[in-house]
Design an enzyme around this catalytic site. Structure first.
Site, PDB file in Angstrom:
ATOM      1  CG  ASP A 189       2.731 -14.808 -19.630  1.00 23.50           C
ATOM      2  OD1 ASP A 189       2.579 -14.731 -20.863  1.00 23.50           O
ATOM      3  OD2 ASP A 189       2.712 -16.082 -19.173  1.00 23.50           O
ATOM      4  CD  GLU A 223       1.205 -18.531 -24.737  1.00 24.25           C
ATOM      5  OE1 GLU A 223       2.512 -19.087 -25.011  1.00 24.25           O
ATOM      6  OE2 GLU A 223       0.834 -18.253 -23.769  1.00 24.25           O
ATOM      7  CG  ASP A 244       4.985 -15.019 -24.091  1.00 25.98           C
ATOM      8  OD1 ASP A 244       4.599 -14.515 -22.802  1.00 25.98           O
ATOM      9  OD2 ASP A 244       4.327 -15.662 -24.539  1.00 25.98           O
ATOM     10  CG  HIS A 324       2.393 -18.929 -15.655  1.00 28.20           C
ATOM     11  ND1 HIS A 324       1.958 -20.181 -16.294  1.00 28.20           N
ATOM     12  CD2 HIS A 324       2.460 -17.887 -16.599  1.00 28.20           C
ATOM     13  CE1 HIS A 324       1.803 -19.926 -17.559  1.00 28.20           C
ATOM     14  NE2 HIS A 324       2.129 -18.729 -17.665  1.00 28.20           N
TER      15      HIS A 324
END
Length: 384
Positions: A189, A223, A244, A324
């Site tokens: 990401d 972002e 994304d 993440h």
């Protein structure tokens, strides 16, 4: 024109190169140069904003009602919050991610004197010293510290290294590209989204694909902190698709295979007509897809709408496990996304009224089923 063939080797080569370039939000100049040079090599006209967001234009048959495709170059990271008396560094995160995934990470600290390597550790890292306390320490950024791999036994020695509050800390991606198509790494990401866009562009250039309108290929640099595409769109852009990650987790419908089309995120539903078109393209072009809704998620699309841009927006994603954190994706999803982008970019414009910023009711879209039925009964164009 149907979907185009994607060079999978080019796609993975670009992803490997991108992962090798540290680019936490606020420290993106190097990755911007890398991507800008590749876009120019592919033949596109490239412009940068003052801070470095990229807009690369591929001309179509007309400028009006142009389309935009967007990914972000910035990643998660950290900053030095405080120089501690024990010679370690207190950190704050760049972007929204858990200290749980920071523990044990190898990192690079960018200081005025150069770069230093280090490791993020819990405050109580040694079982030989703290015994069971290492398992009872809470999770949070207040409970970790950065050990610098240099002579730094106290605050004075940290000062000698010229490490300062605010210095950027980049987290090692530790990528692994597996023979079965899985890719495991931090920062997929959205380095993977950037690689997907480059692969789509490469395919279109290789095949000399024509598009009905200009395509703006956008690469944003903030972002992860909510700025995204707030200031990069031009008035001629009528629709924008963000590329994304999607969250493939329990309770979600995303997948590491095929395209996951987002129907909504925390900022609300995506554009009804643009999303429907993307679903139809997947069906027509035999691209595997699924739909999902993300409750704790926002993308470049949200920042563009919140900034006041009157554009139709949609979000197409590659499914990521453990977003993440230590992320995992599959090349099948990346290839599927690139195929969908080429199919969309070359598809006809269906809402001609969108070429105007303001217009009358003629040509305005129809949405509810009852209106569509009425239009069929009256032999009207569904967009009139």
């Amino acid at each position: 024109m149907p979907r185009l063939a994607i060079d999978a080797q080019y796609l993975t080569d670009q992803l490997k190169a991108l992962l090798n370039i540290p680019s936490p939000t606020g420290y993106t100049d190097t990755v911007v140069r890398h991507v800008a040079k590749e876009l120019e090599r592919l033949g596109l006209t490239v412009e940068l904003t003052r801070r470095g967001a990229i807009s690369a234009l591929r001309q179509g048959s007309r400028r009006a009602s142009a389309r935009a495709i967007v990914s972000h170059l910035d990643t998660l990271g950290a900053q030095v919050k405080r120089l501690k008396e024990n010679g370690r560094l207190e950190l704050v995160p760049i972007g929204n991610w858990s200290a749980r995934f920071a523990e044990g990470a190898r990192v690079t600290v960018f200081s005025e004197a150069g770069t230093y390597r280090g490791t993020i550790l819990p405050l109580k890292a040694s079982g030989h010293t703290y015994n069971d306390e290492i398992d009872s320490l809470p999770v949070g950024w207040d409970y970790i510290e950065l050990r610098v791999d240099a002579l730094a036994r106290d605050r004075t020695e940290l000062d000698r290294l010229c490490i300062e509050v605010g210095d950027t800390v980049a987290i090692d991606p530790q990528p692994e590209f597996m023979d079965n198509g899985f890719i495991v790494s931090r920062h997929l990401d959205n380095k993977a989204g950037v690689a997907v866009m480059l692969a789509a562009i490469e395919s279109m250039e290789r095949t000399a694909a024509a598009t009905p309108v200009d395509i703006h290929w956008l690469f944003t640099i903030a972002e992860e902190v909510g700025v995204g595409a707030a200031s990069i769109l031009t008035p001629d852009v009528a629709s924008m698709i963000a590329v994304d990650n999607g969250t493939s987790a329990p309770g979600q419908n995303s997948s590491e295979f095929g395209v996951t089309i987002a129907m909504a995120d925390q900022s609300g539903p995506f554009d009804y007509h643009l999303t429907k078109k993307l679903v139809r393209l997947c069906q027509d072009e035999d691209i595997r897809y699924q739909k999902d809704i993300f409750r704790y998620y926002r993308s470049d699309s949200a920042s563009a709408i919140e900034a006041g841009h009157d554009v139709r927006t949609a979000l197409i994603t590659f499914g990521v496990d453990a977003s993440h954190g230590y992320e995992r994706i599959h090349t099948h999803s990346l290839r599927s996304l690139a195929e969908l982008i080429t199919a969309y970019a070359t598809s006809p414009v269906e809402i001609e009224r969108d070429r105007n910023i303001h217009a009358g009711i003629k040509g305005f879209t129809r949405q509810p089923a009852v209106e569509a039925a009425q239009a069929r009964a009256e032999d009207l164009d569904p967009a009139e």
